[in-house]
Design an enzyme around this catalytic site. Structure first.
Site, PDB file in Angstrom:
ATOM      1  N   GLU A   1      47.391  35.330  43.856  1.00  0.00           N
ATOM      2  CA  GLU A   1      47.125  36.766  43.912  1.00  0.00           C
ATOM      3  C   GLU A   1      46.096  37.024  45.008  1.00  0.00           C
ATOM      4  O   GLU A   1      45.015  36.437  44.989  1.00  0.00           O
ATOM      5  CB  GLU A   1      46.590  37.269  42.568  1.00  0.00           C
ATOM      6  CG  GLU A   1      46.489  38.782  42.529  1.00  0.00           C
ATOM      7  CD  GLU A   1      45.454  39.295  41.533  1.00  0.00           C
ATOM      8  OE1 GLU A   1      45.587  40.449  41.101  1.00  0.00           O
ATOM      9  OE2 GLU A   1      44.508  38.561  41.206  1.00  0.00           O
TER      10      GLU A   1
ATOM     11  N   HIS B   1      50.565  43.499  34.942  1.00  0.00           N
ATOM     12  CA  HIS B   1      49.586  43.949  33.935  1.00  0.00           C
ATOM     13  C   HIS B   1      48.448  44.775  34.540  1.00  0.00           C
ATOM     14  O   HIS B   1      47.616  45.292  33.804  1.00  0.00           O
ATOM     15  CB  HIS B   1      49.015  42.733  33.215  1.00  0.00           C
ATOM     16  CG  HIS B   1      48.208  41.867  34.153  1.00  0.00           C
ATOM     17  ND1 HIS B   1      48.788  41.171  35.193  1.00  0.00           N
ATOM     18  CD2 HIS B   1      46.887  41.626  34.231  1.00  0.00           C
ATOM     19  CE1 HIS B   1      47.853  40.533  35.871  1.00  0.00           C
ATOM     20  NE2 HIS B   1      46.684  40.793  35.309  1.00  0.00           N
ATOM     21  N   ASP B   2      48.369  44.856  35.866  1.00  0.00           N
ATOM     22  CA  ASP B   2      47.310  45.625  36.538  1.00  0.00           C
ATOM     23  C   ASP B   2      47.823  46.916  37.155  1.00  0.00           C
ATOM     24  O   ASP B   2      47.049  47.644  37.779  1.00  0.00           O
ATOM     25  CB  ASP B   2      46.697  44.801  37.678  1.00  0.00           C
ATOM     26  CG  ASP B   2      45.903  43.609  37.187  1.00  0.00           C
ATOM     27  OD1 ASP B   2      45.339  43.681  36.079  1.00  0.00           O
ATOM     28  OD2 ASP B   2      45.855  42.602  37.927  1.00  0.00           O
TER      29      ASP B   2
ATOM     30  N   ASP C   1      44.657  33.672  40.073  1.00  0.00           N
ATOM     31  CA  ASP C   1      43.962  34.952  40.055  1.00  0.00           C
ATOM     32  C   ASP C   1      43.046  35.111  41.275  1.00  0.00           C
ATOM     33  O   ASP C   1      42.248  34.213  41.567  1.00  0.00           O
ATOM     34  CB  ASP C   1      43.120  34.996  38.768  1.00  0.00           C
ATOM     35  CG  ASP C   1      42.597  36.374  38.463  1.00  0.00           C
ATOM     36  OD1 ASP C   1      43.412  37.288  38.286  1.00  0.00           O
ATOM     37  OD2 ASP C   1      41.358  36.532  38.395  1.00  0.00           O
TER      38      ASP C   1
ATOM     39  N   ASP D   1      48.293  31.126  34.149  1.00  0.00           N
ATOM     40  CA  ASP D   1      47.337  31.835  34.986  1.00  0.00           C
ATOM     41  C   ASP D   1      46.134  30.919  35.226  1.00  0.00           C
ATOM     42  O   ASP D   1      45.629  30.298  34.288  1.00  0.00           O
ATOM     43  CB  ASP D   1      46.877  33.115  34.257  1.00  0.00           C
ATOM     44  CG  ASP D   1      46.823  34.312  35.181  1.00  0.00           C
ATOM     45  OD1 ASP D   1      46.079  34.236  36.178  1.00  0.00           O
ATOM     46  OD2 ASP D   1      47.510  35.312  34.909  1.00  0.00           O
TER      47      ASP D   1
HETATM   48  C1  GLC Z   1      43.093  39.935  38.738  1.00  0.00           C
HETATM   49  C2  GLC Z   1      43.773  40.120  37.412  1.00  0.00           C
HETATM   50  C3  GLC Z   1      43.111  41.246  36.702  1.00  0.00           C
HETATM   51  C4  GLC Z   1      41.667  40.884  36.477  1.00  0.00           C
HETATM   52  C5  GLC Z   1      40.975  40.504  37.785  1.00  0.00           C
HETATM   53  C6  GLC Z   1      39.682  39.793  37.530  1.00  0.00           C
HETATM   54  O1  GLC Z   1      43.262  41.018  39.580  1.00  0.00           O
HETATM   55  O2  GLC Z   1      45.129  40.306  37.579  1.00  0.00           O
HETATM   56  O3  GLC Z   1      43.737  41.564  35.487  1.00  0.00           O
HETATM   57  O4  GLC Z   1      40.991  41.945  35.889  1.00  0.00           O
HETATM   58  O5  GLC Z   1      41.754  39.634  38.567  1.00  0.00           O
HETATM   59  O6  GLC Z   1      39.932  38.529  36.994  1.00  0.00           O
END
Ligand code: GLC
Ligand code: CA
Length: 546
Positions: free
Chosen positions: A247, A323-324, A190, A89
């Site tokens: 992402e 995980h989100d 991320d 990540d």
């Molecule tokens: C992304 C991650 C998440 C995190 C956010 C801030 O969406 O997947 O878990 O809280 O970014 O870093």
């Protein structure tokens, strides 16, 4: 295909209740057996864990809870010995407020790190604009030493880096090289489409009755994003043989054509959010919090838009959960008890036979479900807790019971309960009390039983993965949706060099009749024993080669 590991919740090797790198190493045979190609680890860097590792204090150190750098090197070697790849990540939209750069930056308006973050003077003694943060409250926090506010699109402990500063970008490239030179095989980036902000940072639109403005128009897919990604690609990524997935909240197929263009000048794939944002709250102030089912025709429309939009132009990532997000089977099937295993297989079939790279989130291959928690004390995640306090206690726009139902449906904590390995105490995750409570259903749903049962979700996923490796039509075929308006069945065709794949999925607990002329095909996979040709039992899935 990629298997996502949330290290805190995967396997504890030293019995402190927290999953760790050696735990992952112990479980490589399990992952090998499933047949995955790539492992993606959520952040394992040094972090005060305000947002479970997404607030990084030192990019080149391992979080002591997870082990040491030696443990990491050994894990990477073991992954490669097993013929697998490792994706890490990369969290570089923001750092932790404990990072050395921020500690220096906040001290004064000059100095070598002064411009590493996004600082603005107060406007009339207030925040520079109306933006709200993703985890509630203002996106700005005041620092008296500098007499200025800094921007944080997430928690105050996650200050946004200033990508306009060339030196910041070089620092990021250097930390990327640090890991790539160790031999890792790529990055999951991320919120990478938030690194370029619209200059001037204008106020965002206010939903009716909302306290803060929505910044997304000015913070996602910003004006310099392509330029930054191309620079990163030129300077770093293109120098290595790696895969990348960015992402990207709010990305569209049109934009993803650019970011994942087959010319290879930016990224390989993006994680889009459309299909996980289809159900919403009629009260816009509550954002993602809801307990609504998803309309099948809308799900089909969205996934099809992405299938068609990127075909021959870019490349899709495919996921139901991570995980989100809540657990796939609890969210996309309306029944996660009686028909749980059937529904889990049906969802697997729907996703894995699409065009793109499938991602499986730990426990999905067991058909793990939401935690179904009923009390606030059972939650841990900063997003869930902040939302409850903000909407129930501060703004009083939703009552406690309703908000608890929203959390049970949508909280990220549903995905973060420890992996269910067996039916012994703590599910074989740890001999000590786990950092976060187990889902009480681990006695009925666990890897040990799944491995012992031929007809399990695990072995079904194993087949899905194997078929993708075997059949070119699954990897490369074009896509065509059948009967877009059908609210019960998701059926589609894939086609490649004269081979056609027909995929049929019943998304309901009812038996329905459908005729796609499936009789002329050869059955490739099904989640029920043979039945009547045109009859689809609850959550039945069938795939035919025509
Ligand atoms: C992304 C991650 C998440 C995190 C956010 C801030 O969406 O997947 O878990 O809280 O970014 O870093
Ligand atoms: Ca541990």
């Amino acid at each position: 295909m990629v298997y996502q590991i949330y290290p805190r919740s995967f396997q504890d090797s030293n019995n402190d209740g927290i999953g760790d790198l050696n735990g992952i190493k112990q479980r490589l045979p399990y992952l090998k057996k499933l047949g995955v190609d790539v492992l993606w680890l959520n952040p394992i860097y040094q972090s005060p864990d305000v947002d479970n590792g997404y607030d990084i204090a030192d990019y080149e150190k391992i979080q002591p809870d997870f082990g040491t750098m030696t443990d990491f090197d050994q894990l990477l070697a073991a992954i490669h010995e097993n013929g697998l790849k490792l994706v890490m990540d990369l969290v570089v939209n923001h750092t932790s407020d404990q990072h050395k750069w921020f500690q220096e930056s906040k001290r004064s308006q000059d100095g070598p790190y002064a411009d590493y973050y996004i600082w603005r003077d107060p406007v009339d003694g207030h925040e520079p604009n109306n933006w709200g943060a993703s985890f509630n409250g203002s996106a700005w926090t005041y620092v008296p030493e500098r007499g200025q506010y800094y921007l944080h699109l997430f928690a105050p402990e996650q200050p946004d880096l200033n990508w306009e500063n060339e030196e910041v970008r070089q620092q990021v490239y250097s930390l990327m090289r640090f890991w790539l030179d160790k031999g890792i095989d790529g990055f999951r980036m991320d919120v990478i489409n938030m690194i370029s902000k619209v200059p001037g940072l204008p106020d965002g639109p206010l939903a009716q009755g909302a306290v803060y403005g929505d910044s997304s128009k000015f913070t996602t897919n910003g004006p310099r994003l392509n330029e930054f990604l191309q620079e990163m690609n030129r300077e770093v990524l293109s120098q290595y043989d790696v895969m990348t997935v960015g992402e990207m909240p709010g990305v569209t197929p049109e934009l993803a054509q650019q970011y994942t263009s087959l010319a290879g000048t930016e990224l390989n794939m993006v994680f889009q959010f459309e299909h996980v944002s289809l159900a919403g709250n009629p009260d816009r102030r509550l954002g993602k919090w809801n307990d609504q089912p998803i309309k099948l025709s809308e799900l089909k429309k969205s996934l099809s838009r992405w299938q068609e939009g990127l075909d021959g132009k870019g490349w899709n990532s495919l996921y139901w959960n991570n995980h989100d997000q809540p657990r796939a089977v609890s969210r996309f099937a309306t029944d996660d008890s009686k028909y749980r295993a059937k529904a889990a297989k049906m969802l697997g079939t729907t996703l894995h036979f699409l065009q793109g790279t499938p991602y499986v989130y730990e426990g999905e291959e067991l058909g793990m479900t939401n935690a179904h928690y009923t009390q606030l004390q059972q939650y841990e995640d900063i997003e869930s807790l902040n939302a409850f306090h903000e909407y129930v206690e501060k703004e009083k726009i939703v009552d406690e019971q309703t908000m608890l139902e929203y959390l049970a449906h949508m909280s990220r904590d549903n995905a973060r309960t420890p992996m269910q390995w067996d039916d012994t105490q703590n599910a074989g995750f740890s001999a000590a009390k786990p950092w976060f409570a187990l889902n009480p259903n681990y006695r009925e749903i666990n890897a040990k039983d799944e491995l012992a049962e031929q007809d399990s979700v695990f072995y079904y996923y194993q087949k899905l993965i194997k078929l993708r490796h075997q059949e070119a039509v699954i990897r490369y075929g074009s896509y065509q949706l059948l009967d877009p308006k059908d609210e019960q069945v998701f059926a589609y065709l894939r086609e490649f060099q004269g081979t056609t794949l027909l995929v049929i999925n019943n998304f309901t607990t009812e038996t329905v009749e459908r005729d796609y002329d499936q009789g002329k095909g050869k059955l490739l996979l099904a989640n029920y024993p043979a039945g009547k040709l045109t009859e689809l039992r609850p959550y039945e899935s069938r795939a035919y080669l025509l």
